[in-house]
Design an enzyme around this catalytic site. Structure first.
Site, PDB file in Angstrom:
ATOM      1  N   ARG A  56      -8.604   1.341  -6.471  1.00 42.11           N
ATOM      2  CA  ARG A  56      -7.729   1.607  -5.327  1.00 42.11           C
ATOM      3  C   ARG A  56      -6.325   1.996  -5.783  1.00 42.11           C
ATOM      4  NH1 ARG A  56      -7.607  -2.709  -0.544  1.00 42.11           N
ATOM      5  NH2 ARG A  56      -9.664  -1.752  -0.222  1.00 42.11           N
ATOM      6  N   HIS A  60      -4.350   5.469  -4.661  1.00 35.27           N
ATOM      7  CA  HIS A  60      -3.049   5.427  -4.005  1.00 35.27           C
ATOM      8  C   HIS A  60      -1.966   6.069  -4.861  1.00 35.27           C
ATOM      9  CE1 HIS A  60      -3.730   2.516  -0.474  1.00 35.27           C
ATOM     10  NE2 HIS A  60      -4.927   2.842  -0.949  1.00 35.27           N
ATOM     11  N   VAL A  64       0.086  10.366  -3.837  1.00 30.87           N
ATOM     12  CA  VAL A  64       1.535  10.425  -3.633  1.00 30.87           C
ATOM     13  C   VAL A  64       2.179  10.967  -4.904  1.00 30.87           C
ATOM     14  CG1 VAL A  64       3.619   9.115  -3.111  1.00 30.87           C
ATOM     15  CG2 VAL A  64       1.464   8.473  -2.024  1.00 30.87           C
ATOM     16  N   GLY A  66       1.053  13.078  -6.886  1.00 31.22           N
ATOM     17  CA  GLY A  66       0.090  13.318  -7.955  1.00 31.22           C
ATOM     18  C   GLY A  66      -0.103  12.078  -8.808  1.00 31.22           C
ATOM     19  N   GLU A  82       6.858   2.398  -4.140  1.00 35.28           N
ATOM     20  CA  GLU A  82       5.821   2.630  -3.125  1.00 35.28           C
ATOM     21  C   GLU A  82       5.050   1.362  -2.770  1.00 35.28           C
ATOM     22  OE1 GLU A  82       3.484   5.699  -4.973  1.00 35.28           O
ATOM     23  OE2 GLU A  82       5.247   6.972  -5.264  1.00 35.28           O
ATOM     24  N   ASN A  88       0.538   0.150   1.619  1.00 37.32           N
ATOM     25  CA  ASN A  88       0.309  -0.415   0.284  1.00 37.32           C
ATOM     26  C   ASN A  88       0.564  -1.910   0.188  1.00 37.32           C
ATOM     27  OD1 ASN A  88      -0.429   2.008  -0.871  1.00 37.32           O
ATOM     28  ND2 ASN A  88       1.596   2.465  -1.698  1.00 37.32           N
ATOM     29  N   PRO A 157      -4.766   8.237   3.888  1.00 39.31           N
ATOM     30  CA  PRO A 157      -5.522   7.961   5.118  1.00 39.31           C
ATOM     31  C   PRO A 157      -5.424   6.482   5.481  1.00 39.31           C
ATOM     32  CG  PRO A 157      -6.846   9.204   3.529  1.00 39.31           C
ATOM     33  CD  PRO A 157      -5.626   8.717   2.799  1.00 39.31           C
ATOM     34  N   HIS A 187     -15.799   2.851  -1.489  1.00 36.17           N
ATOM     35  CA  HIS A 187     -15.821   1.671  -0.622  1.00 36.17           C
ATOM     36  C   HIS A 187     -17.122   0.886  -0.746  1.00 36.17           C
ATOM     37  CE1 HIS A 187     -12.398   3.082   2.287  1.00 36.17           C
ATOM     38  NE2 HIS A 187     -11.977   2.753   1.088  1.00 36.17           N
TER      39      HIS A 187
END
Length: 327
Positions: A56, A60, A64, A66, A82, A88, A157, A187
């Site tokens: 994950r 993430h 953002v 790259g 972030e 987050n 998303p 997931h």
């Protein structure tokens, strides 16, 4: 027309022409892959859930600015990271695992291996360690000296997002709808918080699900974990995104979507959305053919890992500590 515009707009983010290579550290840090693998083996052996945490983190990070390690930066007086962005803040963990790997690498090869590369390799190893596919990881990324708090909410998303919006966010990154469905298969491991699936289990779950005894039992369990009335303590209660094999990387996630039992709305949308003709077919394909899923997932992970901001490649650095830019 939308696809053409997005492809033009994000053309600068996909830097396949940048010199990422499989042997980037061959002479400068030949043991990098062994070190990352060894540390990830310890982490996943101690808790299989750590595999999902690292995977994950990589997602993430790449969505953002790259794949630049910006997600790993702590807040300072002069930099807003972030980590505390709403999406987050409760979702990201595993930072101490990255710290341990970085410390090992700095001891072996000081100032050589970027945090962005470290995280990309660690995500690959995390998947392998819980039964997923192998893929070669091109290396040579630089670490960003900046982060972007605002882009987290813009680019990533959310659990309750509709299919068209999710597709748009993937297209912005240069990733296709097929990449999106395959990457969503991540997931098959990991957990979701009550606050992210409350709307689903008190909303259209009974509409999409077959509501056989297994579905009924599952829904009852979810509602016991996550009451309808928002409550601070219950908001952080968790449930596995894949309730069949939560610690195994396989294709059961897609079988769950076929049954209409997806835990979060953005997952079930892949199969149940009226706009999802292509995504529905892909869900069926990967449910029927685990090998096809593994092959596409590996391919899409390489593609995602190659999202690089050219400015970072030119002006970036190799951080000594993944939490802070070099002084």
């Amino acid at each position: 027309m939308l696809l053409i515009i997005l492809n033009i707009f994000c053309a600068g983010l996909h830097a396949s022409d940048l010199p990422l290579t499989l042997d980037y550290y061959k002479s400068t840090c030949p043991t990098v892959l062994e070190i990352v693998k060894s540390e990830m083996e310890c982490a996943v052996l101690s808790d299989p859930r750590n595999a999902a945490l690292i995977l994950r983190l990589h997602f993430h990070d790449c969505f953002v600015q790259g794949c630049d390690g910006s997600v790993l930066l702590d807040d300072t007086i002069t930099l807003q990271g972030e980590k505390k962005a709403p999406i987050n803040f409760h979702a990201l963990k595993g930072f101490r695992i990255i710290d341990r790997i970085k410390n090992k690498l700095e001891s072996e090869c000081p100032g050589i291996v970027s945090c962005a590369d470290l995280l990309t390799v660690a995500a690959r190893d995390a998947v392998i360690l819980v039964g997923g596919p192998y893929w070669d990881v091109p290396l040579g990324r630089k670490d960003s000296k900046t982060a972007n708090y605002d882009l987290v909410s813009t680019n990533l998303p959310t659990a309750n997002e509709g299919l068209l919006s999710i597709i748009t966010k993937f297209l912005y990154q240069g990733l296709s709808a097929e990449d999106m469905v395959a990457l969503s298969g991540a997931h098959t491991i990991g957990m979701a918080r009550c606050v992210n699936f409350r709307g689903r289990i008190y909303g259209d779950f009974e509409t999409t699900a077959t509501m056989n005894p297994i579905s009924e039992t599952y829904l009852s369990k979810l509602r016991s974990i996550c009451p309808a009335a928002p409550a601070t303590k219950a908001d952080n209660n968790e449930s596995a995104l894949d309730y069949v094999t939560p610690n195994l990387f396989d294709n059961s996630y897609y079988h769950i979507l076929l049954q209409g039992d997806g835990l979060i709305n953005s997952d079930q949308e892949l199969y149940s959305s009226v706009f999802g003709l292509e995504t529905k077919q892909l869900v069926q394909k990967y449910a029927e053919n685990g090998i096809a899923f593994f092959e596409k997932f590996a391919e899409s992970m390489v593609k995602m890992g190659n999202i690089i901001n050219p400015d970072t490649y030119v002006d970036g650095e190799v951080r000594k500590n993944c939490r802070f830019v070099n002084t």
